[in-house]
Design an enzyme around this catalytic site. Structure first.
Site, short mmCIF file in Angstrom:
data_model
loop_
_atom_site.label_atom_id
_atom_site.label_comp_id
_atom_site.label_asym_id
_atom_site.label_seq_id
_atom_site.Cartn_x
_atom_site.Cartn_y
_atom_site.Cartn_z
CD GLU A 114 8.29 0.44 3.96
OE1 GLU A 114 9.22 1.27 3.98
OE2 GLU A 114 7.12 0.69 4.27
CD GLU A 147 13.56 7.76 7.71
OE1 GLU A 147 13.92 6.94 8.56
OE2 GLU A 147 12.72 7.53 6.84
P1 NAP Z 1 10.87 2.09 15.35
O1 NAP Z 1 11.46 2.15 16.70
O2 NAP Z 1 11.62 1.41 14.28
O3 NAP Z 1 9.42 1.44 15.52
C1 NAP Z 1 8.73 0.66 14.57
C2 NAP Z 1 8.07 -0.53 15.25
O4 NAP Z 1 9.09 -1.38 15.80
C3 NAP Z 1 7.20 -0.14 16.44
O5 NAP Z 1 6.10 -1.03 16.50
C4 NAP Z 1 8.13 -0.35 17.59
O6 NAP Z 1 7.47 -0.55 18.81
C5 NAP Z 1 8.85 -1.60 17.17
N1 NAP Z 1 10.13 -1.82 17.84
C6 NAP Z 1 10.96 -0.92 18.44
N2 NAP Z 1 12.04 -1.53 18.96
C7 NAP Z 1 11.89 -2.86 18.70
C8 NAP Z 1 12.67 -4.00 19.00
N3 NAP Z 1 13.83 -3.91 19.65
N4 NAP Z 1 12.23 -5.21 18.57
C9 NAP Z 1 11.08 -5.31 17.90
N5 NAP Z 1 10.29 -4.26 17.61
C10 NAP Z 1 10.69 -3.05 18.00
O7 NAP Z 1 10.52 3.51 14.87
P2 NAP Z 1 10.13 4.74 15.84
O8 NAP Z 1 10.93 4.77 17.08
O9 NAP Z 1 8.67 4.73 15.98
O10 NAP Z 1 10.60 5.91 14.93
C11 NAP Z 1 11.99 6.20 14.87
C12 NAP Z 1 12.41 6.49 13.47
O11 NAP Z 1 12.13 5.36 12.63
C13 NAP Z 1 11.65 7.60 12.81
O12 NAP Z 1 12.06 8.85 13.17
C14 NAP Z 1 11.90 7.27 11.37
O13 NAP Z 1 13.16 7.70 10.98
C15 NAP Z 1 11.86 5.79 11.34
N6 NAP Z 1 10.55 5.26 10.93
C16 NAP Z 1 10.41 4.76 9.69
C17 NAP Z 1 9.19 4.28 9.28
C18 NAP Z 1 8.97 3.70 7.94
O14 NAP Z 1 7.82 3.59 7.51
N7 NAP Z 1 9.99 3.25 7.24
C19 NAP Z 1 8.10 4.34 10.12
C20 NAP Z 1 8.26 4.85 11.40
C21 NAP Z 1 9.50 5.31 11.78
P3 NAP Z 1 7.01 0.68 19.72
O15 NAP Z 1 6.82 1.87 18.88
O16 NAP Z 1 5.75 0.19 20.26
O17 NAP Z 1 8.05 0.85 20.76
#
Ligand code: NAP
Ligand code: MG
Length: 501
Positions: free
Chosen positions: A274, A405
């Site tokens: 998602e 985004e």
């Molecule tokens: P993200 O990096 O995609 O994080 C989501 C989850 O994935 C977190 O639990 C994160 O861990 C984990 N994660 C990060 N790198 C990973 C890897 N290499 N392997 C496995 N899991 C990994 O999102 P974010 O950095 O928090 O936010 C960045 C951008 O993502 C936002 O600005 C937004 O555009 C988007 N986002 C989208 C949604 C959605 O609901 N679709 C939600 C949040 C963010 P950690 O956070 O613990 O490092």
């Protein structure tokens, strides 16, 4: 403790919970990380450390996956009836509801969202989701199938299908709705009979850890739910790659979603995703303007724009454009930004320093490319990660603020002249998560809904969620659907059984 001075007294159960370093849940026990390391989670309203949390890594993930494997393969969970499983999930919902205030407060402290919102939306939606999924536990049925095998003339078969749990599931969730995202993932997995290793986001691990305590209280056997906080690059990556995990469910950025797909190739585990969005919200000139303006404002400003389905591209039919922009900008200016604990606050801080930088960076890029702010446009100075609710105009479709985004309270308002042009421009995105349509014309509404390439279309409303309504993305917004009966397909697999009579 990094808690902002606030007009409300914080529940002592919450202050006690965050006063101690929080451990991780593996095989029914609360344990420190194998490395002994902890990491801080911050209060985004102040930028100060809120609590210390055990930092899970590969070794902890390995222990958690093995516990989930054992619970799935040979534990009491695997012998439970569907009804017993459903009752446990329902019991969890009851316990969560009993602790509503505590969870809402934890969510506000860790994520920054207004307490009024956490109380009205995050926690009740999570309770409802668990109850809805509890009901499904007893309704996962196969079918009987008449066979006509051409190469065994005259033979009679009795053939049927079973829907079986997919096995050990790894779940990785983001920080925007920490408890609700945990519920969306855990509810269907448990109703289906899977076991789980959940990794919450590093920014917001607290509500998932508190939820972990309720699993034991509800009576779930050890190892059915394991919760390992930690960083994405370490704990998350180890979970996505683990060979004993049968399925990985991920919510977050499209960029990390692609890494998950790569990591899953080792054992070809099932994957559901998602991901992000850049959702078009379309106002036709015949719409109820008051409703459309209020809807467009809440489509982008709800949860500070930190929603994957935020209505971040506001397309308005040209004769109504100035009125809608003025209306949304005027609402933006009236939004009270402040600590989520203050009952008067409409919008809290962004979740982290990093997210603040990201949003401010987009604002700078947008202005440099020629966009203008009809409201907002800047960071709010002082402690905490606050940014002004912003309406951008004079954008061009190629601009980053229209294409990418932002995940913050920033909407690009864009005029359009006719429905064909609108559809081309609205669908011109790598994303396809959600869309909104505002019009009195029922026929136009449904024709447009059919042609928008999005997993959810809201007509004369926005951000309406229900445990029964499937949610998920077209295009690069994801694979599979959360919620509704659709999600159960992601946690079950079909076994065909064929008997010659
Ligand atoms: P993200 O990096 O995609 O994080 C989501 C989850 O994935 C977190 O639990 C994160 O861990 C984990 N994660 C990060 N790198 C990973 C890897 N290499 N392997 C496995 N899991 C990994 O999102 P974010 O950095 O928090 O936010 C960045 C951008 O993502 C936002 O600005 C937004 O555009 C988007 N986002 C989208 C949604 C959605 O609901 N679709 C939600 C949040 C963010 P950690 O956070 O613990 O490092
Ligand atoms: Mg935090």
């Amino acid at each position: 403790m990094g808690i902002a001075p606030s007009p409300i007294q914080i529940d002592s159960r919450v202050t006690d919970f965050i006063a101690k370093p929080r451990k991780m849940l593996i095989d029914g026990k609360w344990v420190n990380a194998v490395s002994g390391k902890t990491f801080p989670t911050y209060n985004p309203a102040t930028g100060e450390v809120l609590a210390q949390v055990a930092e899970g890594d590969r070794a902890d993930i390995d222990l958690a996956v093995k516990a989930a494997r054992k619970a799935f393969d040979s534990g009491p969970w695997s012998r439970m009836t569907a009804s017993e499983r459903g009752k446990l999930v329902w019991k969890l919902a009851d316990l969560l509801e009993e602790h509503m205030e505590e969870f809402a407060t934890l969510e506000t402290l860790d994520n920054g969202k207004p307490l009024t919102v956490a109380r009205a939306a995050d926690v009740p939606l999570a309770v409802d989701l668990f109850r809805y999924m509890a009901g499904w536990a007893t309704k996962l049925e196969g079918t009987t199938i008449p066979l006509s095998v051409p190469y065994t003339p005259g033979a009679i078969y009795h053939a049927y299908t079973l829907r079986e749990p997919v096995g050990v599931v790894g779940q990785i969730i983001p920080w925007n709705f920490p408890l609700l995202m945990a519920a969306w993932k855990l509810g269907p997995a448990l109703a289906s009979g899977c076991t789980v290793v959940l990794k919450p986001a590093e920014q917001t691990p607290l509500s998932a850890l508190r939820l972990g305590e309720l699993f034991a209280e509800a009576g779930f056997p050890d190892g059915v739910v394991n919760i390992v906080p930690g960083y994405g690059e370490t704990a998350g990556a180890a979970l996505a790659a683990h060979d004993l995990v049968d399925k990985i469910a991920f919510t977050g950025s499209t960029e990390v979603g692609k890494l998950i797909v790569h990591a899953a190739t080792g054992n070809l585990k099932k994957v559901s995703l998602e991901l992000g969005g850049k959702s078009p919200n379309v106002v036709f000139k015949d719409a109820d303007m008051d409703a459309a303006i209020a809807g467009a404002a809440s489509a982008i400003f709800f949860n500070h724009g930190q929603c994957c389905c935020a209505g971040s591209r506001l397309y308005v039919e040209r004769p109504a454009f100035d009125r809608v922009v003025e209306g949304v900008a005027s609402k933006a200016k009236k939004i009270k930004v402040g600590s989520g604990l203050d009952p008067a606050t409409h919008m809290g801080p962004l979740v982290s320093e990093e997210q603040l930088q990201r949003v401010c960076n987009y604002l700078e890029i947008g202005m440099a490319e020629g966009a203008k702010a009809a409201s907002g446009g800047r960071r709010i100075d002082g402690k905490g990660y606050f940014v002004e609710p912003t309406v951008l105009v004079e954008t061009k479709d190629y601009m980053k603020v229209v294409q990418e985004e932002i995940f913050g309270p920033v909407v690009a308002a864009i005029p359009f002249d006719n429905p064909e042009e609108l559809l081309t421009r609205a669908n011109d995105s790598v994303y396809g998560l959600a869309a909104g349509i505002w019009t009195h014309d029922v026929s136009k509404a449904h024709r447009t809904a059919a042609l928008l390439r999005a997993g959810t279309v809201w007509i004369n409303c926005y951000n309406i969620f229900d445990a029964a309504l499937p949610f998920g993305g077209y295009k690069q917004s994801g694979w599979g659907r959360e919620m509704g009966k659709d999600v159960l397909n992601l946690y079950t697999q079909t076994k065909a059984v064929c008997t010659r009579l």
